[in-house]
Design a protein around this motif. Structure first.
Motif, mmCIF file in Angstrom:
data_model
loop_
_atom_site.group_PDB
_atom_site.id
_atom_site.type_symbol
_atom_site.label_atom_id
_atom_site.label_comp_id
_atom_site.label_asym_id
_atom_site.label_seq_id
_atom_site.Cartn_x
_atom_site.Cartn_y
_atom_site.Cartn_z
ATOM 1 N N VAL A 87 0.841 -1.197 0.000
ATOM 2 C CA VAL A 87 0.000 0.000 0.000
ATOM 3 C C VAL A 87 0.877 1.249 0.000
ATOM 4 C CG1 VAL A 87 -1.890 -1.141 1.231
ATOM 5 C CG2 VAL A 87 -0.082 0.001 2.538
ATOM 6 N N ARG A 88 0.244 2.388 -0.182
ATOM 7 C CA ARG A 88 0.960 3.662 -0.094
ATOM 8 C C ARG A 88 1.302 3.970 1.361
ATOM 9 N NH1 ARG A 88 -2.771 7.484 -4.055
ATOM 10 N NH2 ARG A 88 -2.397 6.294 -5.981
ATOM 11 N N ALA A 89 2.456 4.558 1.556
ATOM 12 C CA ALA A 89 2.884 4.928 2.904
ATOM 13 C C ALA A 89 1.911 5.922 3.542
ATOM 14 C CB ALA A 89 4.289 5.524 2.863
ATOM 15 N N ASP A 90 1.308 6.792 2.737
ATOM 16 C CA ASP A 90 0.370 7.785 3.266
ATOM 17 C C ASP A 90 -0.835 7.152 3.936
ATOM 18 O OD1 ASP A 90 1.950 9.845 2.357
ATOM 19 O OD2 ASP A 90 0.793 10.174 0.513
ATOM 20 N N TRP A 91 -1.133 5.912 3.598
ATOM 21 C CA TRP A 91 -2.324 5.266 4.139
ATOM 22 C C TRP A 91 -2.090 4.627 5.505
ATOM 23 C CZ3 TRP A 91 -3.504 2.207 -1.008
ATOM 24 C CH2 TRP A 91 -3.920 3.127 -1.985
ATOM 25 N N LEU A 92 -0.841 4.519 5.913
ATOM 26 C CA LEU A 92 -0.500 3.844 7.161
ATOM 27 C C LEU A 92 -0.391 4.827 8.320
ATOM 28 C CD1 LEU A 92 2.338 1.575 5.739
ATOM 29 C CD2 LEU A 92 0.047 0.804 6.417
ATOM 30 N N VAL A 93 -0.563 4.305 9.529
ATOM 31 C CA VAL A 93 -0.192 5.035 10.743
ATOM 32 C C VAL A 93 0.616 4.080 11.613
ATOM 33 C CG1 VAL A 93 -2.179 6.597 10.743
ATOM 34 C CG2 VAL A 93 -2.327 4.436 11.985
ATOM 35 N N PRO A 94 1.536 4.607 12.416
ATOM 36 C CA PRO A 94 2.258 3.735 13.344
ATOM 37 C C PRO A 94 1.297 3.117 14.355
ATOM 38 C CG PRO A 94 3.332 5.886 13.134
ATOM 39 C CD PRO A 94 2.002 6.008 12.483
ATOM 40 N N LEU A 95 1.557 1.893 14.732
ATOM 41 C CA LEU A 95 0.770 1.257 15.779
ATOM 42 C C LEU A 95 0.909 2.069 17.060
ATOM 43 C CD1 LEU A 95 -0.860 -1.372 16.600
ATOM 44 C CD2 LEU A 95 1.325 -2.220 17.464
ATOM 45 N N PRO A 96 -0.208 2.517 17.656
ATOM 46 C CA PRO A 96 -0.103 3.347 18.862
ATOM 47 C C PRO A 96 0.527 2.593 20.028
ATOM 48 C CG PRO A 96 -2.321 3.437 17.927
ATOM 49 C CD PRO A 96 -1.602 2.324 17.236
ATOM 50 N N ASP A 97 1.295 3.309 20.840
ATOM 51 C CA ASP A 97 1.828 2.723 22.069
ATOM 52 C C ASP A 97 0.677 2.221 22.923
ATOM 53 O OD1 ASP A 97 4.387 3.375 21.287
ATOM 54 O OD2 ASP A 97 4.451 5.236 22.456
ATOM 55 N N GLY A 98 0.845 1.036 23.479
ATOM 56 C CA GLY A 98 -0.189 0.495 24.352
ATOM 57 C C GLY A 98 -1.137 -0.465 23.667
ATOM 58 N N LEU A 99 -1.055 -0.570 22.321
ATOM 59 C CA LEU A 99 -1.902 -1.503 21.581
ATOM 60 C C LEU A 99 -1.038 -2.542 20.878
ATOM 61 C CD1 LEU A 99 -4.626 0.655 19.742
ATOM 62 C CD2 LEU A 99 -4.891 -0.698 21.824
ATOM 63 N N THR A 100 -1.483 -3.797 20.891
ATOM 64 C CA THR A 100 -0.860 -4.837 20.086
ATOM 65 C C THR A 100 -1.527 -4.858 18.708
ATOM 66 O OG1 THR A 100 -2.442 -6.542 20.740
ATOM 67 C CG2 THR A 100 -0.519 -6.221 22.181
ATOM 68 N N PRO A 101 -0.896 -5.478 17.702
ATOM 69 C CA PRO A 101 -1.556 -5.592 16.395
ATOM 70 C C PRO A 101 -2.933 -6.255 16.479
ATOM 71 C CG PRO A 101 0.769 -6.121 16.180
ATOM 72 C CD PRO A 101 0.498 -5.983 17.661
ATOM 73 N N LYS A 102 -3.075 -7.244 17.336
ATOM 74 C CA LYS A 102 -4.371 -7.909 17.485
ATOM 75 C C LYS A 102 -5.399 -6.963 18.078
ATOM 76 C CE LYS A 102 -6.533 -12.060 19.402
ATOM 77 N NZ LYS A 102 -6.306 -13.313 20.180
ATOM 78 N N GLN A 103 -5.017 -6.218 19.108
ATOM 79 C CA GLN A 103 -5.938 -5.251 19.704
ATOM 80 C C GLN A 103 -6.330 -4.156 18.717
ATOM 81 O OE1 GLN A 103 -3.435 -4.215 23.022
ATOM 82 N NE2 GLN A 103 -4.624 -5.442 24.474
ATOM 83 N N ALA A 104 -5.365 -3.744 17.881
ATOM 84 C CA ALA A 104 -5.667 -2.716 16.882
ATOM 85 C C ALA A 104 -6.754 -3.179 15.932
ATOM 86 C CB ALA A 104 -4.407 -2.343 16.110
ATOM 87 N N MET A 105 -6.765 -4.469 15.604
ATOM 88 C CA MET A 105 -7.798 -4.981 14.717
ATOM 89 C C MET A 105 -9.092 -5.314 15.458
ATOM 90 S SD MET A 105 -7.146 -4.679 11.582
ATOM 91 C CE MET A 105 -6.564 -3.057 12.141
ATOM 92 N N ALA A 106 -8.995 -5.507 16.768
ATOM 93 C CA ALA A 106 -10.234 -5.589 17.544
ATOM 94 C C ALA A 106 -10.930 -4.230 17.514
ATOM 95 C CB ALA A 106 -9.928 -6.001 18.987
ATOM 96 N N VAL A 107 -10.145 -3.185 17.392
ATOM 97 C CA VAL A 107 -10.689 -1.832 17.219
ATOM 98 C C VAL A 107 -11.101 -1.645 15.762
ATOM 99 C CG1 VAL A 107 -10.168 0.634 17.352
ATOM 100 C CG2 VAL A 107 -9.264 -0.922 19.091
#
Length: 332
Positions: free
Chosen positions: A109-129
């Motif tokens: 994907v384009r870099a503009d579409w990404l954001v860094p994973l926020p501190d305090g969240l795991t990749p799994k939790q980010a997708m639960a969101v």
């Protein structure tokens, strides 16, 4: 080689979705792109549409890899903002619709579409969101920006047992709001109470349209995932100067209302778009998710799935049968 859920269309316009082995050469060509080793994705209403016959009007070209969200680790990057090993999240930007998405073990994907994973969240939790929770957070922030505070009274959440509604309920309750959760599924009452809802409102109480443009002032704010007749009814029940954050249209796109609530009570109807949200606002919302969404409640609203489960889950979410959030382990 890596696995992906690929949707194909034959000469009769029949679509078929199945797990297929691909290689890096199959990934979309993207200038300044980032290749991500995907860890998790999720299931949203749009994903159900993309998996449905005809792609729900969202998919432009076949073969196609759906999945409007994903989290994972950067594998390679042509953009200096990201390097191998960085944890990232993607939601929106028509990924999974016009562009190959997260139902695969790799995405480009384009870099503009990404954001860094926020501190305090795991990749799994980010997708639960996911998009649903991100949208819920944008809605809460918009209500706050228009003056909503916990001491003003009850905040209504419609479609509360769905993905957006579940996260909105948990966030609002965690911030000290009295949440009235609307659901048409009585069996979800205990689930919503566990998320923090102060009381349950039966969908039937708000589904009927009325001819009066104004009713008693009841709600200090509202996160509405339903639209249609229910939104029209709710607008006439808002307190003076209160706001409704509109996030969905499960009940239809038509809005049979009048301007009276806006003119006589100063009611605000706030449109919430998560797809094209600019980077800075997107980053703020994710940071708020990491601090304001109780992660224990997040775990309570999650069910897990794998790539092979997605065709059936796509049908279920369109039929309103999915409760809470689905996290897809693409490597399972």
């Amino acid at each position: 080689m890596f696995n992906a859920l690929v949707v194909t269309k034959d000469a009769t316009d029949t679509t078929t979705a199945k797990v297929t082995a691909l290689d890096d050469a199959d990934l979309p060509k993207v200038d300044g792109g980032v290749t991500v080793a995907v860890e998790y994705s999720t299931v949203n209403y749009k994903d159900g549409l993309c998996l449905s016959p005809g792609g729900g009007g969202l998919v432009r070209n076949y073969p196609h890899v759906p999945g409007i969200d994903f989290s994972g680790t950067v594998e390679t990057s042509d953009d200096p903002r990201y390097k191998a090993g960085d944890k990232v999240v993607l939601t929106g930007w028509r990924v999974g619709e016009a562009h190959w998405g997260g139902y695969a073990q790799k995405a480009r994907v384009r870099a503009d579409w990404l954001v860094p994973l926020p501190d305090g969240l795991t990749p799994k939790q980010a997708m639960a969101v996911g998009t649903a929770g991100f949208t819920a957070m944008l809605a809460v922030m918009a209500l706050e920006e228009h003056g909503l505070t916990p001491d003003q009274g009850e905040v209504l959440v419609t479609g509360a047992a769905g993905g957006v509604g579940s996260v909105a309920t948990a966030i609002l309750a965690n911030l000290g709001y009295q949440v009235a959760a609307v659901t048409g599924r009585p069996e979800t009452a205990a689930y919503l109470k566990d998320l923090g809802a102060a009381r349950i409102v039966a969908r039937e109480e708000l589904a009927e349209t009325v001819k009066r443009p104004l009713e008693s002032e009841t709600w200090a704010g509202c996160v509405d995932a339903v639209g249609g007749d229910m939104l029209a009814r709710v607008l006439g029940q808002m307190k003076y100067g209160a706001s409704v954050a509109a996030v969905g249209l499960a009940g239809g796109a038509r809005l049979p209302t009048s301007v009276v609530p806006f003119l006589l009570r100063g009611v605000n109807l706030l449109g919430i778009d998560s797809v094209m949200k600019p980077y800075e606002g997107r980053l703020r919302a994710w940071q708020r998710v990491a601090t304001d969404l109780p992660l224990g409640k997040l775990e309570d609203m999650v069910q897990e799935a794998k790539l092979a489960d997605l065709p059936e889950l796509g049908q279920d979410i369109l039929a309103g049968k999915v409760k809470g959030r689905v996290v897809v382990d693409v490597n399972a």
